[in-house]
Design a protein around this motif. Structure first.
Motif, PDB file in Angstrom:
ATOM      1  N   THR A   1      25.767  -0.557  10.728  1.00  0.00           N
ATOM      2  CA  THR A   1      25.207   0.783  10.900  1.00  0.00           C
ATOM      3  C   THR A   1      24.309   1.087   9.707  1.00  0.00           C
ATOM      4  O   THR A   1      24.577   0.654   8.586  1.00  0.00           O
ATOM      5  N   GLY A   2      23.233   1.828   9.971  1.00  0.00           N
ATOM      6  CA  GLY A   2      22.330   2.199   8.896  1.00  0.00           C
ATOM      7  C   GLY A   2      20.931   2.469   9.415  1.00  0.00           C
ATOM      8  O   GLY A   2      20.572   2.078  10.532  1.00  0.00           O
ATOM      9  N   HIS A   3      20.165   3.161   8.602  1.00  0.00           N
ATOM     10  CA  HIS A   3      18.809   3.545   8.990  1.00  0.00           C
ATOM     11  C   HIS A   3      17.919   3.452   7.764  1.00  0.00           C
ATOM     12  O   HIS A   3      18.227   4.027   6.710  1.00  0.00           O
ATOM     13  N   ILE A   4      16.824   2.715   7.883  1.00  0.00           N
ATOM     14  CA  ILE A   4      15.833   2.592   6.812  1.00  0.00           C
ATOM     15  C   ILE A   4      14.587   3.349   7.240  1.00  0.00           C
ATOM     16  O   ILE A   4      14.013   3.062   8.301  1.00  0.00           O
ATOM     17  N   ILE A   5      14.175   4.315   6.430  1.00  0.00           N
ATOM     18  CA  ILE A   5      12.994   5.125   6.729  1.00  0.00           C
ATOM     19  C   ILE A   5      11.981   4.932   5.606  1.00  0.00           C
ATOM     20  O   ILE A   5      12.252   5.280   4.451  1.00  0.00           O
ATOM     21  N   ASN A   6      10.838   4.363   5.936  1.00  0.00           N
ATOM     22  CA  ASN A   6       9.797   4.076   4.954  1.00  0.00           C
ATOM     23  C   ASN A   6       8.687   5.123   5.021  1.00  0.00           C
ATOM     24  O   ASN A   6       8.273   5.533   6.099  1.00  0.00           O
ATOM     25  N   LEU A   7       8.217   5.522   3.850  1.00  0.00           N
ATOM     26  CA  LEU A   7       7.084   6.429   3.784  1.00  0.00           C
ATOM     27  C   LEU A   7       5.800   5.609   3.818  1.00  0.00           C
ATOM     28  O   LEU A   7       5.453   4.935   2.846  1.00  0.00           O
ATOM     29  N   GLY A   8       5.138   5.645   4.958  1.00  0.00           N
ATOM     30  CA  GLY A   8       3.841   5.004   5.072  1.00  0.00           C
ATOM     31  C   GLY A   8       2.747   6.000   4.770  1.00  0.00           C
ATOM     32  O   GLY A   8       2.917   6.920   3.964  1.00  0.00           O
ATOM     33  N   SER A   9       1.614   5.856   5.442  1.00  0.00           N
ATOM     34  CA  SER A   9       0.486   6.755   5.215  1.00  0.00           C
ATOM     35  C   SER A   9      -0.575   6.464   6.259  1.00  0.00           C
ATOM     36  O   SER A   9      -0.642   5.360   6.817  1.00  0.00           O
ATOM     37  N   VAL A  10      -1.432   7.458   6.492  1.00  0.00           N
ATOM     38  CA  VAL A  10      -2.620   7.177   7.303  1.00  0.00           C
ATOM     39  C   VAL A  10      -3.424   6.052   6.666  1.00  0.00           C
ATOM     40  O   VAL A  10      -4.123   5.302   7.352  1.00  0.00           O
ATOM     41  N   ALA A  11      -3.304   5.893   5.342  1.00  0.00           N
ATOM     42  CA  ALA A  11      -3.998   4.807   4.635  1.00  0.00           C
ATOM     43  C   ALA A  11      -3.485   3.442   5.058  1.00  0.00           C
ATOM     44  O   ALA A  11      -4.133   2.430   4.807  1.00  0.00           O
ATOM     45  N   GLY A  12      -2.320   3.405   5.698  1.00  0.00           N
ATOM     46  CA  GLY A  12      -1.803   2.159   6.239  1.00  0.00           C
ATOM     47  C   GLY A  12      -2.297   1.883   7.646  1.00  0.00           C
ATOM     48  O   GLY A  12      -1.996   0.837   8.225  1.00  0.00           O
ATOM     49  N   LYS A  13      -3.043   2.833   8.193  1.00  0.00           N
ATOM     50  CA  LYS A  13      -3.620   2.692   9.532  1.00  0.00           C
ATOM     51  C   LYS A  13      -5.135   2.546   9.477  1.00  0.00           C
ATOM     52  O   LYS A  13      -5.732   1.836  10.277  1.00  0.00           O
ATOM     53  N   GLN A  14      -5.759   3.248   8.513  1.00  0.00           N
ATOM     54  CA  GLN A  14      -7.216   3.274   8.401  1.00  0.00           C
ATOM     55  C   GLN A  14      -7.609   3.134   6.935  1.00  0.00           C
ATOM     56  O   GLN A  14      -7.193   3.945   6.105  1.00  0.00           O
ATOM     57  N   SER A  15      -8.400   2.139   6.630  1.00  0.00           N
ATOM     58  CA  SER A  15      -8.871   1.960   5.257  1.00  0.00           C
ATOM     59  C   SER A  15     -10.066   2.872   4.982  1.00  0.00           C
ATOM     60  O   SER A  15     -10.763   3.294   5.890  1.00  0.00           O
ATOM     61  N   TYR A  16     -10.286   3.161   3.709  1.00  0.00           N
ATOM     62  CA  TYR A  16     -11.434   3.983   3.322  1.00  0.00           C
ATOM     63  C   TYR A  16     -11.952   3.520   1.972  1.00  0.00           C
ATOM     64  O   TYR A  16     -11.219   2.938   1.167  1.00  0.00           O
ATOM     65  N   GLY A  17     -13.230   3.754   1.737  1.00  0.00           N
ATOM     66  CA  GLY A  17     -13.844   3.378   0.474  1.00  0.00           C
ATOM     67  C   GLY A  17     -13.201   4.111  -0.684  1.00  0.00           C
ATOM     68  O   GLY A  17     -12.885   5.300  -0.598  1.00  0.00           O
ATOM     69  N   GLY A  18     -12.993   3.403  -1.765  1.00  0.00           N
ATOM     70  CA  GLY A  18     -12.335   3.990  -2.927  1.00  0.00           C
ATOM     71  C   GLY A  18     -10.825   3.912  -2.856  1.00  0.00           C
ATOM     72  O   GLY A  18     -10.147   4.400  -3.757  1.00  0.00           O
ATOM     73  N   GLY A  19     -10.320   3.297  -1.796  1.00  0.00           N
ATOM     74  CA  GLY A  19      -8.864   3.209  -1.654  1.00  0.00           C
ATOM     75  C   GLY A  19      -8.402   1.829  -1.263  1.00  0.00           C
ATOM     76  O   GLY A  19      -7.334   1.682  -0.657  1.00  0.00           O
ATOM     77  N   SER A  20      -9.186   0.815  -1.583  1.00  0.00           N
ATOM     78  CA  SER A  20      -8.898  -0.530  -1.070  1.00  0.00           C
ATOM     79  C   SER A  20      -7.489  -1.008  -1.413  1.00  0.00           C
ATOM     80  O   SER A  20      -6.766  -1.513  -0.542  1.00  0.00           O
ATOM     81  N   ILE A  21      -7.072  -0.834  -2.656  1.00  0.00           N
ATOM     82  CA  ILE A  21      -5.761  -1.351  -3.061  1.00  0.00           C
ATOM     83  C   ILE A  21      -4.645  -0.473  -2.525  1.00  0.00           C
ATOM     84  O   ILE A  21      -3.641  -0.976  -1.999  1.00  0.00           O
ATOM     85  N   TYR A  22      -4.801   0.837  -2.634  1.00  0.00           N
ATOM     86  CA  TYR A  22      -3.778   1.726  -2.081  1.00  0.00           C
ATOM     87  C   TYR A  22      -3.629   1.493  -0.580  1.00  0.00           C
ATOM     88  O   TYR A  22      -2.507   1.397  -0.068  1.00  0.00           O
ATOM     89  N   CYS A  23      -4.755   1.410   0.118  1.00  0.00           N
ATOM     90  CA  CYS A  23      -4.695   1.146   1.562  1.00  0.00           C
ATOM     91  C   CYS A  23      -4.007  -0.186   1.840  1.00  0.00           C
ATOM     92  O   CYS A  23      -3.221  -0.303   2.788  1.00  0.00           O
ATOM     93  N   ALA A  24      -4.288  -1.183   1.024  1.00  0.00           N
ATOM     94  CA  ALA A  24      -3.650  -2.489   1.204  1.00  0.00           C
ATOM     95  C   ALA A  24      -2.137  -2.375   1.061  1.00  0.00           C
ATOM     96  O   ALA A  24      -1.378  -2.976   1.831  1.00  0.00           O
ATOM     97  N   THR A  25      -1.685  -1.570   0.080  1.00  0.00           N
ATOM     98  CA  THR A  25      -0.234  -1.431  -0.098  1.00  0.00           C
ATOM     99  C   THR A  25       0.396  -0.728   1.093  1.00  0.00           C
ATOM    100  O   THR A  25       1.499  -1.085   1.521  1.00  0.00           O
ATOM    101  N   LYS A  26      -0.279   0.265   1.638  1.00  0.00           N
ATOM    102  CA  LYS A  26       0.292   1.003   2.771  1.00  0.00           C
ATOM    103  C   LYS A  26       0.168   0.211   4.075  1.00  0.00           C
ATOM    104  O   LYS A  26       1.008   0.348   4.971  1.00  0.00           O
ATOM    105  N   HIS A  27      -0.852  -0.641   4.196  1.00  0.00           N
ATOM    106  CA  HIS A  27      -0.888  -1.579   5.319  1.00  0.00           C
ATOM    107  C   HIS A  27       0.289  -2.548   5.215  1.00  0.00           C
ATOM    108  O   HIS A  27       0.872  -2.935   6.233  1.00  0.00           O
ATOM    109  N   ALA A  28       0.628  -2.924   3.983  1.00  0.00           N
ATOM    110  CA  ALA A  28       1.786  -3.807   3.786  1.00  0.00           C
ATOM    111  C   ALA A  28       3.073  -3.111   4.205  1.00  0.00           C
ATOM    112  O   ALA A  28       3.940  -3.719   4.847  1.00  0.00           O
ATOM    113  N   VAL A  29       3.220  -1.832   3.861  1.00  0.00           N
ATOM    114  CA  VAL A  29       4.404  -1.077   4.284  1.00  0.00           C
ATOM    115  C   VAL A  29       4.493  -1.047   5.804  1.00  0.00           C
ATOM    116  O   VAL A  29       5.569  -1.225   6.386  1.00  0.00           O
ATOM    117  N   ASP A  30       3.363  -0.847   6.465  1.00  0.00           N
ATOM    118  CA  ASP A  30       3.328  -0.841   7.932  1.00  0.00           C
ATOM    119  C   ASP A  30       3.800  -2.189   8.480  1.00  0.00           C
ATOM    120  O   ASP A  30       4.640  -2.255   9.388  1.00  0.00           O
TER     121      ASP A  30
END
Length: 258
Positions: A137-166
Motif C-alpha cells: 500500500t502507498g501513494h507517490i505524488i510527484n510535483l511536475g510542471s507545465v515545463a515538463g509538457k512544453q519547453s520554452y526558451g530560457g528554460g532548457s535545463i529546468y524543462c529538461a528536469t521536469k520532462h524527466a519527472v514526467d
C-alpha cells in the motif's frame, strides 16, 4: 472517518510554498505529517502553528537536503524507524535558477536543478518505496510542471528536469501496475510562491513581474488538488493533472490586463 485520517504523509520542500500548503491541507484531513526541508527552523514554526489548530495529529520535522544522496541515506532510515511507514510521499522539493539560454547556463545551475528536481526525487522514492511494497500500500505524488509538457526558451535545463519527472512518473506507474500502489503527477502552470524569487536570485521586483496583470495560482490551489488526489478510493488513480490559472493556456500563452 476520512480516507486520509491517521495516514502518514511525507512532504519534501515543506518549509514554504506548495509544500507548506500541503502540510496545512493534509492536517485538515487528520493526517500525520512528516515535514522535510533544508530549513528546520521554518518547519518547526510550521509544526507549532499547525498543532495549535490540529492538536490530535502527530508531526515530525526533519532537516533534509534532497539534492544530497548521502544526506537522504543518513536521514531517511532513522526517520522511518520513528514513523514506521509512509502512506503518501509528496515529492514537492524543486527549484529553478535563472532564465538563461542554454549557451549561458552555468554548470552550477545545471547541477543544482538536476540534483534537486530529478536525482532528489529518485533517491527519496528509492528510500521510501521498499516499505510501501512490503506493505502493499502507498501513494507517490510527484510535483511536475507545465515545463515538463512544453519547453520554452530560457528554460532548457529546468524543462529538461521536469520532462524527466514526467518520464519517471510514467515509467514508475508501469513498473508498479501489478501492485496496489499508486503513482500520480500534478503539473502546475503559474503558481505564486517564493519559486520565482529563487529563480531570479532574490530579485523581488523581477519575481513580482512574472505575475503582473493576472491572478496566478497559489500554493493552496495545488495543495487542495494533491490532497484530493491522495484521498481517492484505492481503485482510483489520478495519474496526471495539468493545472493552469484561468488566464494561462500553455507555458507561454498568457492574458494580462493592462
Amino acid at each position: 472517518m476520512g480516507r486520509l485520517e491517521g495516514k502518514n504523509i511525507l512532504i519534501t520542500g515543506a518549509s514554504a510554498g506548495i509544500g507548506e500548503a500541503c502540510a496545512r491541507e493534509f492536517a485538515k484531513e487528520g493526517s500525520n505529517l512528516i515535514l522535510a526541508a533544508r530549513r528546520l527552523s521554518k518547519l518547526d514554526e510550521l509544526k507549532a502553528d499547525i498543532l495549535k489548530q490540529h492538536p490530535n495529529i502527530t508531526i515530525y520535522t526533519v532537516a533534509l537536503d534532497v539534492s544530497d544522496k548521502e544526506n537522504i541515506d543518513k536521514v531517511v532510515p532513522g526517520l522511518l524507524e520513528k514513523v514506521k511507514h509512509v502512506d503518501v510521499l509528496v515529492n514537492n522539493a524543486g527549484l529553478v535558477i535563472g532564465l538563461d539560454r542554454l549557451l549561458d547556463t552555468s554548470a552550477e545551475a545545471i547541477d543544482a536543478m538536476f540534483n534537486t528536481n530529478v536525482k532528489g526525487l529518485v533517491f527519496l522514492t528509492q528510500a521510501v518505496l521498499p516499505g510501501m511494497l512490503a506493505r502493499q500500500t502507498g501513494h507517490i505524488i510527484n510535483l511536475g510542471s507545465v515545463a515538463g509538457k512544453q519547453s520554452y526558451g530560457g528554460g532548457s535545463i529546468y524543462c529538461a528536469t521536469k520532462h524527466a519527472v514526467d518520464a519517471i512518473t510514467r515509467a514508475l506507474s508501469i513498473e508498479l501496475v501489478d501492485t496496489p500502489l499508486r503513482v500520480s503527477q500534478i503539473c502546475p502552470g503559474m503558481v505564486k510562491t517564493e519559486f520565482s524569487t529563487i529563480r531570479f536570485r532574490g530579485d523581488q521586483e523581477k519575481a513580482d513581474n512574472v505575475y503582473k496583470g493576472l491572478q496566478p495560482l497559489v500554493g493552496q490551489d495545488i495543495a487542495e488538488l494533491i490532497v484530493f488526489t491522495a484521498s481517492r478510493p484505492p481503485h482510483v488513480n489520478i495519474s496526471d493533472m495539468l493545472v493552469f490559472p484561468t488566464a494561462q493556456a500553455d507555458s507561454k500563452t498568457i492574458s494580462r490586463s493592462t
